[in-house]
Design an enzyme around this catalytic site. Sequence first.
Site, PDB file in Angstrom:
ATOM      1  N   SER A 108       4.575   2.633  -2.417  1.00 46.85           N
ATOM      2  CA  SER A 108       5.928   2.131  -2.140  1.00 46.85           C
ATOM      3  C   SER A 108       6.649   1.736  -3.427  1.00 46.85           C
ATOM      4  O   SER A 108       6.024   1.506  -4.468  1.00 46.85           O
ATOM      5  CB  SER A 108       5.847   0.924  -1.201  1.00 46.85           C
TER       6      SER A 108
HETATM    7  N1  SAM Z   1       1.031  -0.131  -0.208  1.00 49.46           N
HETATM    8  C1  SAM Z   1       0.420   1.152  -0.473  1.00 49.46           C
HETATM    9  C2  SAM Z   1       0.193   1.355  -1.940  1.00 49.46           C
HETATM   10  O1  SAM Z   1       0.275   0.374  -2.710  1.00 49.46           O
HETATM   11  O2  SAM Z   1      -0.084   2.488  -2.351  1.00 49.46           O
HETATM   12  C3  SAM Z   1       1.230   2.287   0.070  1.00 49.46           C
HETATM   13  C4  SAM Z   1       1.163   2.386   1.535  1.00 49.46           C
HETATM   14  S1  SAM Z   1       1.767   3.944   2.126  1.00 49.46           S
HETATM   15  C5  SAM Z   1       3.510   3.728   2.087  1.00 49.46           C
HETATM   16  C6  SAM Z   1       1.335   3.770   3.851  1.00 49.46           C
HETATM   17  C7  SAM Z   1      -0.119   3.976   4.130  1.00 49.46           C
HETATM   18  O3  SAM Z   1      -0.375   3.599   5.483  1.00 49.46           O
HETATM   19  C8  SAM Z   1      -0.576   5.423   3.988  1.00 49.46           C
HETATM   20  O4  SAM Z   1      -1.639   5.495   3.082  1.00 49.46           O
HETATM   21  C9  SAM Z   1      -1.017   5.801   5.404  1.00 49.46           C
HETATM   22  O5  SAM Z   1      -2.103   6.698   5.431  1.00 49.46           O
HETATM   23  C10 SAM Z   1      -1.391   4.438   5.955  1.00 49.46           C
HETATM   24  N2  SAM Z   1      -1.448   4.338   7.416  1.00 49.46           N
HETATM   25  C11 SAM Z   1      -0.592   4.832   8.347  1.00 49.46           C
HETATM   26  N3  SAM Z   1      -1.012   4.493   9.575  1.00 49.46           N
HETATM   27  C12 SAM Z   1      -2.151   3.755   9.423  1.00 49.46           C
HETATM   28  C13 SAM Z   1      -3.060   3.115  10.314  1.00 49.46           C
HETATM   29  N4  SAM Z   1      -2.907   3.139  11.650  1.00 49.46           N
HETATM   30  N5  SAM Z   1      -4.109   2.455   9.792  1.00 49.46           N
HETATM   31  C14 SAM Z   1      -4.313   2.408   8.461  1.00 49.46           C
HETATM   32  N6  SAM Z   1      -3.495   2.998   7.558  1.00 49.46           N
HETATM   33  C15 SAM Z   1      -2.423   3.652   8.041  1.00 49.46           C
END
Ligand code: SAM
Length: 218
Positions: A66
């Site tokens: 993000s």
């Molecule tokens: N904050 C993170 C970073 O510092 O890199 C970035 C997060 S990214 C925008 C969103 C993440 O949420 C992705 O890696 C995605 O695979 C994960 N995600 C989506 N649905 C999820 C779920 N039900 N459980 C765990 N992770 C999930």
Amino acid sequence: MAGAVGPEFRGARRRLIETLQANGITDLAVLRAFDMVARHAFVPTGVAHRAYEDAALPIGNGQTISQPTVHARSLQELRLTGRERVLEVGTGSGYQTALLSHLAAQVFSIERVPALLDRAREILAQLDVRNVSLLLGDGTLGWRDYAPYDGIVVGAASPDVPLPYAEQLAEGGRLVIPIGTRDEQTLCVFTKRNGALERRDVGPVRFVPLLGAHGWQS
Ligand code: SAM
């Protein structure tokens, strides 16, 4: 705790912190965490030269790290003092996890994509981050074993608050989560008071979808 990094990128990191301050980030612990953690260690080498831009960047598997201002806003809204137990959903690159390791006593982080979790685990180990536990699975279920949490921060967008978060949040605890449609969301802060969640809206955001039993189905 995530170790400090060498002199490379130091100027760029300082400029990023000035940008965060210009964007309204005032929590000194949050700003200090951004100064301590090497964002370039968490992004693919092809985009490492852009690591200190205030921008979301691709991390593979169709996911993104993000924008720093969005991470900083979410972390600031948790209002951590360093003594808390925090659940993070969507480990992604592991960068926000490393920031949290400086802001809370214990961090529990869940990711659904195995390759991302493996990579995050590797980088966090290289940086000697010790107060973090990682789980591969559906983060919409929360992580019941270590509940209740003083803070829950969700890095993906949900149509509504997954019920397990309401259950696993401690009384007085805060949940920071993007809520909305798949295309546009509002970053929301929920505070648990007398067992109920009080909502406050922070502002518009755009996140990848939270996929799972209590999020988007596909
Ligand atoms: N904050 C993170 C970073 O510092 O890199 C970035 C997060 S990214 C925008 C969103 C993440 O949420 C992705 O890696 C995605 O695979 C994960 N995600 C989506 N649905 C999820 C779920 N039900 N459980 C765990 N992770 C999930």
